[in-house]
Design a protein around this motif. Structure first.
Motif, PDB file in Angstrom:
ATOM      1  N   ARG A  55     -10.687 -57.418  12.883  1.00 34.25           N
ATOM      2  CA  ARG A  55     -10.163 -56.741  11.699  1.00 34.25           C
ATOM      3  C   ARG A  55      -8.768 -56.197  11.968  1.00 34.25           C
ATOM      4  O   ARG A  55      -8.489 -55.696  13.058  1.00 34.25           O
ATOM      5  CB  ARG A  55     -11.109 -55.591  11.392  1.00 34.25           C
ATOM      6  CG  ARG A  55     -10.741 -54.783  10.174  1.00 34.25           C
ATOM      7  CD  ARG A  55     -11.772 -53.699   9.943  1.00 34.25           C
ATOM      8  NE  ARG A  55     -12.958 -54.239   9.271  1.00 34.25           N
ATOM      9  CZ  ARG A  55     -14.190 -53.703   9.374  1.00 34.25           C
ATOM     10  NH1 ARG A  55     -14.404 -52.666  10.127  1.00 34.25           N
ATOM     11  NH2 ARG A  55     -15.188 -54.237   8.716  1.00 34.25           N
ATOM     12  N   GLY A  56      -7.904 -56.286  10.964  1.00 37.36           N
ATOM     13  CA  GLY A  56      -6.574 -55.711  11.107  1.00 37.36           C
ATOM     14  C   GLY A  56      -5.838 -55.667   9.783  1.00 37.36           C
ATOM     15  O   GLY A  56      -6.219 -56.337   8.823  1.00 37.36           O
ATOM     16  N   GLN A  57      -4.802 -54.838   9.738  1.00 42.21           N
ATOM     17  CA  GLN A  57      -3.935 -54.799   8.548  1.00 42.21           C
ATOM     18  C   GLN A  57      -3.198 -56.124   8.410  1.00 42.21           C
ATOM     19  O   GLN A  57      -3.013 -56.639   7.316  1.00 42.21           O
ATOM     20  CB  GLN A  57      -2.892 -53.678   8.693  1.00 42.21           C
ATOM     21  CG  GLN A  57      -3.426 -52.278   8.536  1.00 42.21           C
ATOM     22  CD  GLN A  57      -3.883 -52.001   7.123  1.00 42.21           C
ATOM     23  OE1 GLN A  57      -3.204 -52.375   6.179  1.00 42.21           O
ATOM     24  NE2 GLN A  57      -5.030 -51.375   6.990  1.00 42.21           N
ATOM     25  N   THR A  58      -2.756 -56.630   9.555  1.00 45.07           N
ATOM     26  CA  THR A  58      -2.073 -57.915   9.586  1.00 45.07           C
ATOM     27  C   THR A  58      -2.644 -58.687  10.764  1.00 45.07           C
ATOM     28  O   THR A  58      -3.378 -58.141  11.587  1.00 45.07           O
ATOM     29  CB  THR A  58      -0.557 -57.752   9.838  1.00 45.07           C
ATOM     30  OG1 THR A  58      -0.376 -57.288  11.178  1.00 45.07           O
ATOM     31  CG2 THR A  58       0.073 -56.778   8.862  1.00 45.07           C
ATOM     32  N   ILE A  59      -2.230 -59.931  10.859  1.00 47.01           N
ATOM     33  CA  ILE A  59      -2.719 -60.788  11.926  1.00 47.01           C
ATOM     34  C   ILE A  59      -2.213 -60.341  13.302  1.00 47.01           C
ATOM     35  O   ILE A  59      -2.759 -60.724  14.335  1.00 47.01           O
ATOM     36  CB  ILE A  59      -2.344 -62.247  11.602  1.00 47.01           C
ATOM     37  CG1 ILE A  59      -3.215 -63.208  12.398  1.00 47.01           C
ATOM     38  CG2 ILE A  59      -0.870 -62.497  11.826  1.00 47.01           C
ATOM     39  CD1 ILE A  59      -3.151 -64.616  11.871  1.00 47.01           C
ATOM     40  N   ASP A  60      -1.181 -59.502  13.299  1.00 43.85           N
ATOM     41  CA  ASP A  60      -0.620 -59.030  14.574  1.00 43.85           C
ATOM     42  C   ASP A  60      -1.313 -57.796  15.119  1.00 43.85           C
ATOM     43  O   ASP A  60      -1.041 -57.377  16.228  1.00 43.85           O
ATOM     44  CB  ASP A  60       0.865 -58.704  14.408  1.00 43.85           C
ATOM     45  CG  ASP A  60       1.656 -59.927  14.001  1.00 43.85           C
ATOM     46  OD1 ASP A  60       1.408 -60.998  14.576  1.00 43.85           O
ATOM     47  OD2 ASP A  60       2.496 -59.809  13.094  1.00 43.85           O
ATOM     48  N   THR A  61      -2.167 -57.184  14.329  1.00 47.77           N
ATOM     49  CA  THR A  61      -2.781 -55.924  14.753  1.00 47.77           C
ATOM     50  C   THR A  61      -4.298 -56.010  14.698  1.00 47.77           C
ATOM     51  O   THR A  61      -4.959 -55.160  14.125  1.00 47.77           O
ATOM     52  CB  THR A  61      -2.331 -54.765  13.846  1.00 47.77           C
ATOM     53  OG1 THR A  61      -2.713 -55.073  12.492  1.00 47.77           O
ATOM     54  CG2 THR A  61      -0.831 -54.568  13.891  1.00 47.77           C
ATOM     55  N   LEU A  62      -4.846 -57.075  15.268  1.00 45.67           N
ATOM     56  CA  LEU A  62      -6.282 -57.274  15.162  1.00 45.67           C
ATOM     57  C   LEU A  62      -7.060 -56.475  16.198  1.00 45.67           C
ATOM     58  O   LEU A  62      -6.658 -56.379  17.350  1.00 45.67           O
ATOM     59  CB  LEU A  62      -6.600 -58.766  15.305  1.00 45.67           C
ATOM     60  CG  LEU A  62      -5.986 -59.671  14.231  1.00 45.67           C
ATOM     61  CD1 LEU A  62      -6.270 -61.127  14.567  1.00 45.67           C
ATOM     62  CD2 LEU A  62      -6.514 -59.323  12.852  1.00 45.67           C
TER      63      LEU A  62
END
Ligand code: ZN
Length: 85
Positions: A55-62
Motif C-alpha cells: 500500500r502507498g500514496q504513490t508507487i514510490d512509497t509502498l
C-alpha cells in the motif's frame, strides 16, 4: 502462492492496471519477489498462508501490510520481508 494485492492512492490495483509500462514491471517484480521469499512460509499452527497488501500514496512509497491467521505467522512474514534488504 501468497495472496498479494496492491493499493495505491486508496485504490486496489493489479500491476496491469498501471498506465506506465515501468510501473507494471515494477509491481510484477515486487509480486514475484515477495512470492518467492514467502513461498515456504506457512503457519505451523493453522496451516495457512499470509496475505499481503502493498500500500502507498504513490508507487514510490509502498509499504507492506501483512495479515494472517495469527501474530506468529505475521511476525514470521515481517522478519522474512525485512531480510530482503
Ligand atoms: Zn496461525
Amino acid at each position: 502462492m501468497v495472496d498479494i494485492s496492491f493499493e495505491i492512492n486508496g485504490k486496489i490495483v493489479q500491476p496491469d492496471d498501471m498506465t506506465d509500462a515501468l510501473d507494471i514491471l515494477f509491481l510484477k517484480h515486487i509480486r514475484e519477489k515477495t512470492n518467492s521469499s514467502l513461498a515456504s512460509i506457512c503457519c505451523p499452527a493453522h496451516g495457512k498462508k499470509p496475505s499481503i497488501i502493498v500500500r502507498g500514496q504513490t508507487i514510490d512509497t509502498l509499504n507492506f501490510e501483512v495479515s494472517g491467521c495469527c501474530d506468529d505467522l505475521i511476525n514470521k512474514v515481517n522478519k522474512q520481508l525485512n531480510k530482503r534488504g
